[in-house]
Write a protein that holds these residues in place. Structure first.
Motif, mmCIF file in Angstrom:
data_model
loop_
_atom_site.group_PDB
_atom_site.id
_atom_site.type_symbol
_atom_site.label_atom_id
_atom_site.label_comp_id
_atom_site.label_asym_id
_atom_site.label_seq_id
_atom_site.Cartn_x
_atom_site.Cartn_y
_atom_site.Cartn_z
ATOM 1 N N ARG A 138 1.555 -0.442 12.282
ATOM 2 C CA ARG A 138 1.860 -0.542 10.859
ATOM 3 C C ARG A 138 2.417 -1.904 10.449
ATOM 4 O O ARG A 138 2.577 -2.203 9.278
ATOM 5 N N GLU A 306 8.425 -2.657 2.730
ATOM 6 C CA GLU A 306 7.215 -3.047 3.464
ATOM 7 C C GLU A 306 7.180 -2.454 4.872
ATOM 8 O O GLU A 306 6.617 -3.016 5.794
ATOM 9 N N GLY A 308 5.690 0.275 5.785
ATOM 10 C CA GLY A 308 4.355 0.772 6.107
ATOM 11 C C GLY A 308 4.300 2.222 6.540
ATOM 12 O O GLY A 308 3.270 2.698 7.000
ATOM 13 N N THR A 311 1.597 3.826 4.443
ATOM 14 C CA THR A 311 0.227 3.478 4.825
ATOM 15 C C THR A 311 -0.180 4.155 6.129
ATOM 16 O O THR A 311 -1.313 4.587 6.286
ATOM 17 N N SER A 324 -4.254 0.918 0.798
ATOM 18 C CA SER A 324 -2.990 0.981 1.523
ATOM 19 C C SER A 324 -1.884 1.108 0.482
ATOM 20 O O SER A 324 -1.678 0.193 -0.311
ATOM 21 N N ARG A 326 1.200 0.802 0.718
ATOM 22 C CA ARG A 326 2.151 -0.312 0.805
ATOM 23 C C ARG A 326 1.633 -1.522 0.040
ATOM 24 O O ARG A 326 2.380 -2.177 -0.682
#
Ligand code: SF4
Ligand code: SF4
Lengths: 435, 263
Positions: A138, A306, A308, A311, A324, A326
């Motif tokens: 990620r 961020e 992830g 995602t 995604s 993110r």
């Protein structure tokens, strides 16, 4: 002459806090570019969410390893900063370790800070390894190239430097070592410096003291440019997080009004518009740029860490689609920053720059890949809702641009004509009973 | 094959001046999709068996508007919603049960803001109540000891936090409930939600339903249980794609219970 350090200290403090305040104001202005929505309901539940999710980090531990490591850094960060209070008072008054008069309590506090400093150091090294050596999936997506990647590492280096400065400062502080209370860790570092003359030790101690506080001021000002804004914004963001069931999407009020008008046989569609309505700008449906989103969406964008997690849970992303969640958040923040800079450069007015969030940042392909499954919303440790932004942009595509994929247009035509997404007659709806 | 199902409509109840205890919202898939119609009928057999006084809207029912809303067409959604609410309110409907989590979510969460307030249940919740009240009994029968894994529909699970009702029903079958590694709040979507059911997927390296089916196959199930007609289709296609349709069945919870009863 002896006041010089205090004056310098005051200047550094004012400059650091001043610049920070300026950026916070900008941040608030940018967030307020979003549309207003009413989130004044249910304050007690909101406080509860904030204390559980932001303060208690309840969602972080869903992934136990990262979660526990994060709690160590977070606690270390918060608690060690109590020390900053002393540094500030010392710096302004010219005193040395003003709280040391507290005696054993002081020793206990500093001892705790020292242990935490070591724990933070170890944790930060593990974090660095996870990002750079183990290469967790990620952290490797395409949106994590360039600045976002450096940003993640810079903050780790910051922590290492600050913790080392703190420990060195304590180790070279002869008076503090002589107290022999609270130097749990630094007593083992002190011998490394033991053959240096006292004046050199004092110089090192002063230098690390200054670098430590200057480092903290730089860190404070770094936040605005970094995903690390979340250490501040996680609090309001979890407070304003969604309270209704995740499956509940809000109904657009402007549409409700129009639908009521269309369905009401008593309203004459050709009648003059009521007073004041004629010069109302026709409402734009959905969102094509950051100003069309709500301010909570924009707060979400600034809060995104961020990490992830969204995602990595996203079914579209897991199966190789471009979407995604993110990236949706990062794009929103980048575009918002761009709009903010545009406003700064044009004396407080936004000048059309021929760009927008839709198309220049987020593509239709990403938006149409979403299954609205809410996995991203569930996964986010700070109550961010990427799905809400995706849906508003789909609304724009469909209601303003009629730009849905053909199959979806067919589906919608079917609903309109026969009350089902497939071309079956509504009069056949009960046929199954006799089949 | 024509079997004796008792499916009264609201209009019929109305002419008799009676009110059913619950309205069965069949939904578009349940009305028209060949696979989903079987689920509808299995559920009706259970309702008949338990002597539940229910009714359907029949030809007065129309799409809830969920796929339109999730596509971004708020106009069409609200038109559908307002039309349906008018019908439901005219019949003074209080309680609704549906076998489709999308209808369930939309009517339960999005209709109230437009004037439609009902007590809405998913059919797994409703069946569980029937069992608890002793109106329906179930014995393990043919499912005793079978390995069954349950795929959480996004709009039932994450969207509305209903995780236990379907699982409780599977346990009642004396079956062995095996969980996939991502289940409940972390359950992976089947790929149909957000109107994806009605379009080709975007470019990628795999279809979502195949990914989810692979996760299900890891539990070595004999049956993949679903609680949503769309998930059912997606998982059935996934099982076909993995060429396992000869030894793995995809079944709705209502079908499991009905089959256990030999209905
Ligand atoms: S709601 Fe959309 S963006 Fe979020 S995880 Fe599901 S498919 Fe991905
Ligand atoms: S939206 Fe939430 S889960 Fe996704 S990257 Fe940002 S903070 Fe992490």
């Amino acid at each position: 002459m002896s006041y010089l350090p205090q004056i310098l200290f005051a200047i550094a403090l004012i400059a650091g806090i001043g610049y920070f305040t300026r950026n916070v104001k900008k941040l608030i202005r940018n967030i307020k570019l979003g549309k207003d929505i009413d989130v004044s309901d249910n304050t007690s539940l909101r406080w509860k969410n904030m204390s559980m999710i932001a303060l208690g980090q309840s969602k972080m531990v869903k992934r136990p390893i990262a979660g526990i490591l994060h709690i160590i850094v977070y606690l270390g960060f918060v608690i060690i900063n109590i020390e900053v209070l002393e540094i500030i008072i010392d710096g302004l008054t010219g005193k040395h370790r003003i709280f040391s008069s507290l005696g054993s309590i002081y020793g206990f506090l500093i001892g705790t800070f020292e242990i935490l400093a070591v724990l933070v150091l170890i944790t930060v090294i593990i974090f660095w390894l996870r990002r750079n050596v183990i290469k967790l999936k990620r952290f490797l997506s395409s949106e994590m190239k360039g600045w976002p990647k450096s940003d993640g590492n810079i903050i780790l280096y910051f922590e290492v430097v600050l913790m080392c400065l703190f420990l060195t400062m304590n180790a070279t502080d002869l008076k503090f070592q002589a107290m022999d209370s609270g130097n749990i860790i630094s007593q083992f570092i002190a011998p490394w410096f033991s053959n240096l003359p006292e004046s050199t030790l004092h110089l090192i101690e002063r230098t690390t003291w200054w670098l430590h506080i200057l480092g903290i001021l730089v860190f404070l000002n770094y936040l605005y440019f970094s995903k690390h804004l979340h250490i501040l914004l996680a609090f309001p963001n979890t407070y304003y997080g969604k309270l209704t069931p995740k499956g509940q999407f809000n109904n657009l009020e402007a549409v409700t009004k129009e639908v009521k008008m269309m369905m009401d046989p008593n309203i004459d569609p050709f009648a003059a518009a009521p007073e004041g309505a004629e010069d109302a700008v026709p409402e734009k449906f959905g969102a094509s740029d950051v100003q069309d989103l709500s301010w909570v969406n924009l707060l979400n964008a600034y809060t995104c860490t961020e990490c992830g997690r969204c995602t990595s849970e996203c079914p579209a992303n897991q199966t190789g689609k471009k979407l995604s969640p993110r990236k949706i958040m990062m794009d929103t923040r980048d575009r918002l920053e761009e709009v903010g800079k545009n406003i700064d450069a044009n004396n407080g007015e936004f000048k059309d720059d021929g760009k927008q969030l839709l198309g220049d940042y987020i593509t239709n392909e990403e938006l149409w890949a979403c299954t609205s499954c809410n996995a991203c919303v569930e996964a986010c440790p700070v109550s961010i809702d990427p799905l809400n932004i995706i849906m508003q942009m789909r609304q724009y595509l469909v209601m303003e641009q009629s730009a849905a994929p053909t199959e979806l247009n067919n589906m919608m035509t079917n609903i309109e004509n026969n009350g089902a997404p497939w071309p079956y007659n509504q009069m056949d709806r009960l046929n199954w009973k006799n089949e | 094959m024509s079997e004796q199902l008792n499916v009264p409509t609201m209009a019929e109840y109305m002419t008799q001046g009676k009110q059913p205890e619950v309205l069965f919202w069949v939904g578009c898939a349940g009305s028209f999709d060949d696979r989903a119609k079987k689920i509808t009928k299995a559920f009706v057999r259970l309702l008949n068996k338990a002597n539940v006084e229910f009714a359907v809207l029949g030809t007065e029912e129309s799409c809830t508007g969920d796929p339109a809303k999730r596509s971004g067409n708020e106009f069409l959604f609200q038109m559908q919603a307002v039309t349906n609410i008018e019908v439901l309110n005219a019949y003074e409907i209080k309680t609704i049960v549906t076998a489709c989590p999308h209808c369930f979510n939309t009517i339960k969460n999005e209709y109230p803001g437009l004037g439609g307030n009902y007590n809405v249940m998913h059919h797994t919740q409703f069946l569980k109540n029937l069992l608890n009240d002793g109106r329906l009994t179930v014995e393990g029968g043919q499912f005793k000891g079978k390995r069954i894994t349950f795929h959480d529909p996004c709009y039932l699970g994450r969207a509305n936090d209903v995780y236990e009702a379907p699982r409780d029903l599977i346990r009642k079958l004396d079956a062995e409930l095996v969980e996939m590694k991502s289940c409940k709040s972390r359950g992976l979507c089947c790929g149909a939600g957000g109107a994806q059911m009605f379009k080709e997927p975007e470019k990628g390296n795999k279809d979502v339903n195949v990914e989810r089916t692979e996760q299900a196959l890891e539990t070595k199930p004999e049956i993949i249980a679903a609680g949503c007609p769309f998930c059912n289709t997606m998982m059935t296609d996934g099982v076909k794609a993995k060429e396992r349709e000869s030894d793995i069945e995809v079944m709705d919870i209502a079908e499991l219970i009905a089959n256990a009863q030999d209905l």
